[in-house]
Design a protein around this motif. Structure first.
Motif, PDB file in Angstrom:
ATOM      1  N   MET A 112       0.669  -1.567   0.107  1.00 17.49           N
ATOM      2  CA  MET A 112       0.218   0.049  -0.318  1.00 17.49           C
ATOM      3  C   MET A 112       1.531   1.495   0.316  1.00 17.49           C
ATOM      4  O   MET A 112       0.236   2.011  -0.811  1.00 17.49           O
ATOM      5  CB  MET A 112      -0.693   0.306   0.817  1.00 17.49           C
ATOM      6  CG  MET A 112      -1.970  -0.916   1.617  1.00 17.49           C
ATOM      7  SD  MET A 112      -3.362  -0.186   0.395  1.00 17.49           S
ATOM      8  CE  MET A 112      -4.648   0.879   1.450  1.00 17.49           C
ATOM      9  N   ALA A 113       2.057   0.892   0.791  1.00 17.05           N
ATOM     10  CA  ALA A 113       2.895   2.359   0.638  1.00 17.05           C
ATOM     11  C   ALA A 113       3.627   2.602  -0.585  1.00 17.05           C
ATOM     12  O   ALA A 113       3.450   3.914  -0.924  1.00 17.05           O
ATOM     13  CB  ALA A 113       4.398   2.145   1.510  1.00 17.05           C
ATOM     14  N   LEU A 114       3.934   1.724  -1.768  1.00 13.94           N
ATOM     15  CA  LEU A 114       4.423   1.422  -3.210  1.00 13.94           C
ATOM     16  C   LEU A 114       3.357   2.729  -4.117  1.00 13.94           C
ATOM     17  O   LEU A 114       3.060   3.567  -4.307  1.00 13.94           O
ATOM     18  CB  LEU A 114       4.500   0.611  -3.211  1.00 13.94           C
ATOM     19  CG  LEU A 114       6.687   0.363  -3.439  1.00 13.94           C
ATOM     20  CD1 LEU A 114       5.867  -1.193  -4.077  1.00 13.94           C
ATOM     21  CD2 LEU A 114       7.219   1.239  -4.078  1.00 13.94           C
ATOM     22  N   ARG A 115       1.801   2.130  -3.604  1.00 11.28           N
ATOM     23  CA  ARG A 115       0.504   2.673  -4.263  1.00 11.28           C
ATOM     24  C   ARG A 115       0.418   4.259  -4.263  1.00 11.28           C
ATOM     25  O   ARG A 115      -0.143   4.541  -4.864  1.00 11.28           O
ATOM     26  CB  ARG A 115      -0.609   2.150  -3.916  1.00 11.28           C
ATOM     27  CG  ARG A 115      -0.355   0.349  -4.994  1.00 11.28           C
ATOM     28  CD  ARG A 115      -1.394  -0.583  -5.374  1.00 11.28           C
ATOM     29  NE  ARG A 115      -1.533  -1.801  -5.843  1.00 11.28           N
ATOM     30  CZ  ARG A 115      -1.882  -1.450  -6.896  1.00 11.28           C
ATOM     31  NH1 ARG A 115      -2.906  -1.174  -7.840  1.00 11.28           N
ATOM     32  NH2 ARG A 115      -1.588  -2.714  -7.612  1.00 11.28           N
ATOM     33  N   ASN A 116       0.811   3.638  -2.782  1.00 10.77           N
ATOM     34  CA  ASN A 116      -0.007   5.039  -2.300  1.00 10.77           C
ATOM     35  C   ASN A 116       0.799   6.836  -2.518  1.00 10.77           C
ATOM     36  O   ASN A 116       0.693   7.069  -3.045  1.00 10.77           O
ATOM     37  CB  ASN A 116       0.054   5.679  -0.589  1.00 10.77           C
ATOM     38  CG  ASN A 116      -1.385   5.214   0.121  1.00 10.77           C
ATOM     39  OD1 ASN A 116      -2.095   4.376  -0.941  1.00 10.77           O
ATOM     40  ND2 ASN A 116      -1.066   4.539   1.650  1.00 10.77           N
ATOM     41  N   ALA A 117       2.628   6.314  -2.907  1.00 10.49           N
ATOM     42  CA  ALA A 117       3.474   6.999  -2.940  1.00 10.49           C
ATOM     43  C   ALA A 117       3.361   7.154  -4.411  1.00 10.49           C
ATOM     44  O   ALA A 117       3.633   8.678  -4.843  1.00 10.49           O
ATOM     45  CB  ALA A 117       5.024   6.150  -2.868  1.00 10.49           C
ATOM     46  N   ARG A 118       3.215   6.479  -4.768  1.00 12.82           N
ATOM     47  CA  ARG A 118       2.811   6.239  -6.772  1.00 12.82           C
ATOM     48  C   ARG A 118       1.514   7.668  -6.988  1.00 12.82           C
ATOM     49  O   ARG A 118       1.676   8.523  -7.714  1.00 12.82           O
ATOM     50  CB  ARG A 118       2.563   5.616  -7.371  1.00 12.82           C
ATOM     51  CG  ARG A 118       1.703   5.634  -8.948  1.00 12.82           C
ATOM     52  CD  ARG A 118       0.714   4.758  -9.481  1.00 12.82           C
ATOM     53  NE  ARG A 118       0.101   4.348  -8.781  1.00 12.82           N
ATOM     54  CZ  ARG A 118      -1.169   2.828  -8.724  1.00 12.82           C
ATOM     55  NH1 ARG A 118      -0.610   2.180  -9.501  1.00 12.82           N
ATOM     56  NH2 ARG A 118      -2.179   3.193  -8.005  1.00 12.82           N
TER      57      ARG A 118
END
Ligand SMILES: [Fe+2]
Ligand SMILES: [Fe+2]
Lengths: 322, 122
Positions: free
Chosen positions: B61-67
């Protein structure tokens, strides 16, 4: 040496801090900083963040009714940017030792505020155009100097924000141009929006400097770079010719050109105070929407946390098995 | 006008009250969702650079939010997310002592050396 003089003597840490700021250096999260500096920044950054996310509502109101797919895509992107601005700013605030959930709680319970400008309703599509042009335009005037703010994380967040703001202002001006050049009814909508947003936009810059004791301290700390009046003047000088270009009339009969600047008439702050104190047209609605969105999203956060915990437990047990 | 002293134009979107204070705990809090530091490679050939931070329940989720938060305008071709708690940092209080050893070694820089006039490729 009298008592007052003793109290004014700064500690070596304070002197070091002030010297850094005076030399236009940047303060970073784990540096020593005066308590007042930290508190001022937490309040300022948090209320700035709140303004960004509450600011999604007046425009979000028109997403489903945007006049074309093009306008709808633009508006969705703009509102999404405002959410992003809020997130950059909450992260910057957190570097000062506060917790995001706590800040949201302060917003939801009314103990912290957001900019008064977002308590006005958006009654027509032209208001969306006027917000981009005037409200984002005024925000840019305020935000550009903040990219050089003495607190590093805030300044860096503002650099990202400012890059995105110019799209916000331009799309608003473009939408305004279309209306101003449209049918008589559309032109009237555009004028009506300018009439309603002009004064609130000027009030965004805050009270006159002579009435703003906090400004001086913020300037010493390198948080604020220009006075409220200076920034307001820049906005007026930049915006009046744009209104003329649109063929619209700025709703200020006292507005004059003194050969160097546009001089506006007196600002009537009474309405501002009413809105500020919570009696504006939309104060309750804005917070109620915000709280509802937060509460209704609780199950999503809980489900994500439960999933993360389960995955973690699974990979831990696999680690043991291997 | 006395009321005006209680607010000013602080943040970008205009005047807000100046009376709203928060208790600051310098130690930081453990929020409901862990904090992640985000690093973005803006294009191939450049290294990842710190972009900011965000909260997310897990790395995915952190990766997706970062995107969504940091690359809405194609600012990146690659993202790293690192649990903020995993970052080990030098202490600002020891800054001087920690970096001092390099301070008196000017001979590590080419400018330390005199180059005879007229000679090139040195
Ligand atoms: Fe914004
Ligand atoms: Fe904006």
């Amino acid at each position: 040496m009298d008592v007052a003089a003793v109290a004014q003597v700064e500690s070596p840490l304070e002197q070091q801090f002030q010297a850094l700021v005076d030399a236009d250096g940047r303060v970073e999260p784990r540096d020593w900083m005066p308590d007042g500096y930290r508190k001022t920044l937490v309040r300022q950054i948090a209320q700035h963040a709140h303004s960004e996310i509450i600011g999604m509502q007046p425009e979000g109101n028109w997403i489903t009714r945007a006049p074309s797919l093009r306008r709808k895509c633009i508006l969705v992107a703009k509102v999404q940017d405002e959410a992003g601005h809020g997130l950059y700013l909450y992260s910057a605030a957190e570097t000062l030792g506060v917790d995001r959930d706590e800040l949201l709680d302060l917003l939801h319970t009314g103990r912290q505020k957001y900019s008064t400008i977002f308590n006005y309703p958006t009654t027509s599509w032209a208001d969306v155009a006027a917000i981009g042009w005037l409200v984002d335009g005024a925000a840019i005037m305020n935000q550009v100097p903040l990219t050089r703010c003495s607190y590093g994380p805030y300044a860096r967040a503002m650099i990202r924000v400012c890059k995105e703001e110019s799209f916000h202002q331009r799309q608003g001006f473009e939408a305004m141009t279309v209306l101003a050049n449209g049918t008589p009814a559309q032109r009237q909508m555009a004028q009506d929006a300018l009439d309603r947003w002009w004064w609130p936009a000027l009030m965004m810059f805050g009270p006159s400097d002579t009435d703003s004791p906090n400004s001086a301290q913020s300037m010493t700390w390198g948080i604020k770079r220009f006075s409220n009046d200076e920034l307001r003047q820049r906005f007026v000088d930049a915006t009046v010719p744009q209104a003329e270009h649109l063929g619209l009339t700025v709703p200020d009969p006292d507005l004059t050109w003194n050969g160097e600047h546009y001089v506006s008439g007196e600002i009537d702050w009474t309405e501002f105070f009413t809105v500020m104190k919570g009696d504006g047209p939309c104060n309750r609605e804005r917070i109620a929407n915000r709280v509802a969105a937060h509460d209704e999203g609780a199950w999503v956060r809980e489900a994500a946390a439960a999933y993360a915990a389960k995955q973690q437990a699974r990979s831990a047990s696999q680690g043991v098995a291997a | 006008m006395t009321e005006t002293s209680s607010f000013t134009a602080e943040g970008g979107h205009g005047a807000v009250p100046t009376s709203c204070e928060v208790e600051v705990d310098e130690g930081g809090h453990a929020g409901a969702q862990p904090l992640w530091e985000v690093f973005v490679r803006s294009r191939r050939g450049l290294s990842h650079t710190h972009a900011g931070s965000l909260h997310a329940p897990d790395a995915h989720m952190a990766l997706r939010n970062a995107r969504d938060v940091y690359t809405r305008r194609q600012e990146g071709v690659s993202i790293w997310v690192v649990p903020a708690a995993a970052v080990v940092a030098s202490s600002p209080d020891e800054k001087d002592a920690f970096f001092d050893p390099a301070g008196d070694k000017a001979y590590r820089h080419p400018t330390f050396y005199d180059v005879p006039e007229g000679l090139t490729h040195l």
